[in-house]
Enzyme design. Sequence first.
Site, mmCIF file in Angstrom:
data_model
loop_
_atom_site.group_PDB
_atom_site.id
_atom_site.type_symbol
_atom_site.label_atom_id
_atom_site.label_comp_id
_atom_site.label_asym_id
_atom_site.label_seq_id
_atom_site.Cartn_x
_atom_site.Cartn_y
_atom_site.Cartn_z
ATOM 1 N N GLN A 1 -4.704 -1.469 9.312
ATOM 2 C CA GLN A 1 -4.554 -2.797 8.722
ATOM 3 C C GLN A 1 -5.171 -3.855 9.644
ATOM 4 O O GLN A 1 -4.860 -3.909 10.829
ATOM 5 C CB GLN A 1 -3.054 -3.094 8.481
ATOM 6 C CG GLN A 1 -2.781 -4.397 7.776
ATOM 7 C CD GLN A 1 -3.361 -4.449 6.360
ATOM 8 O OE1 GLN A 1 -3.271 -3.499 5.598
ATOM 9 N NE2 GLN A 1 -3.977 -5.579 6.026
ATOM 10 N N ASP B 1 -11.007 2.828 3.502
ATOM 11 C CA ASP B 1 -11.254 1.387 3.351
ATOM 12 C C ASP B 1 -12.742 1.098 3.140
ATOM 13 O O ASP B 1 -13.108 0.002 2.712
ATOM 14 C CB ASP B 1 -10.778 0.637 4.614
ATOM 15 C CG ASP B 1 -9.505 -0.162 4.364
ATOM 16 O OD1 ASP B 1 -9.202 -0.428 3.186
ATOM 17 O OD2 ASP B 1 -8.829 -0.509 5.353
ATOM 18 N N LYS C 1 0.842 -1.205 0.000
ATOM 19 C CA LYS C 1 0.000 0.000 0.000
ATOM 20 C C LYS C 1 0.877 1.256 0.000
ATOM 21 O O LYS C 1 0.621 2.214 -0.717
ATOM 22 C CB LYS C 1 -0.952 -0.016 1.210
ATOM 23 C CG LYS C 1 -2.079 -1.025 1.028
ATOM 24 C CD LYS C 1 -2.877 -1.282 2.286
ATOM 25 C CE LYS C 1 -3.847 -2.446 2.050
ATOM 26 N NZ LYS C 1 -4.588 -2.864 3.248
#
Length: 285
Positions: free
Chosen positions: A97, A120, A53
């Site tokens: 995460q 997200d 990422k």
Amino acid sequence: MSYQIIDGKAISGQIKEECRIKAEQYREQGIEITLAVVQVGSDPASSVYVRNKKRACEECGIKSLSFELPIETTEKELLTLIEKLNADTSVNGILVQLPLPEQIDEDKVIQAIDMKKDVDGFHPMSAGALCTGQKGFVSCTPAGIIELLKRSGIEIAGKECVVIGRSNIVGKPAALLLLRENGTVTVCHSRTKNLKEITRRADILVAAIGKPKFITADYVKEGAAVIDVGIHRNENGKLCGDVDFDSVAPKCSAITPVPGGVGPMTIAMLMSNCIASVDLSREIC
Ligand code: NAD
């Protein structure tokens, strides 16, 4: 039947290039798009995702801020960091995460992220916005599925779409997005009866089951477009999906490979969400 391989690597490359151009335009206007990436502990798989990422951010000219917290971090400490990032006007997106260590309640953490920075798309408000057709972030893997279809010239409107899997991060949002694109959508899951009968109706079949090579040719209608979300690594380290590619592909009009299908799209759509955050943060109420 000859089939089209839906090239997620190429399409994700196009999307990242579009993001790079937009990030540059924003920079010229004095806006530096910034993503805060939070990792708790050092789970090797999570570390690979986080590294990828951050690398994508670099490619796209998006600034990434890294917060690497020790495995023993408490829920309170993590929530305090999120509050700080929520309040920091120089941060556009916050990514925590997953999975988190067991002492931390994931739902609480997801809900603590400001919906305007929820790149997200996991916040219940983002899910609700998708459900009701309001503006909000869409989770990256399902958004990637739609981009793959659109950019491969596969029409969704009016098509029979069957999604296998009803998880909050893939199956459900994928179904809602296909519906938003005017598909006729059926969602199947572990308790669905006569699965094959239903999947054989699909013009567009999305497999998000989490079982290697589960979908064989007898689940698929001749000429269907098949999107394989699954990722599995066998004992020799080789990747495969939820679809048995070799038996299914000859029956399809189009199919995603694993690797190189849905996988690369997830990070590309994260970049796209970071870019979209500039406008979305003004539009979300
Ligand atoms: P999950 O385990 O949360 O959900 C799996 C779903 O499949 C469940 O809703 C379950 O009801 C359904 N299911 C299980 N067995 C079934 C059966 N026999 N018949 C019908 N339905 C059945 O998984 P998830 O998080 O949605 O992920 C699905 C797959 O996609 C996994 O392989 C995961 O690794 C992969 N994944 C890939 C990406 C990517 O970037 N490509 C992102 C997320 C998940």
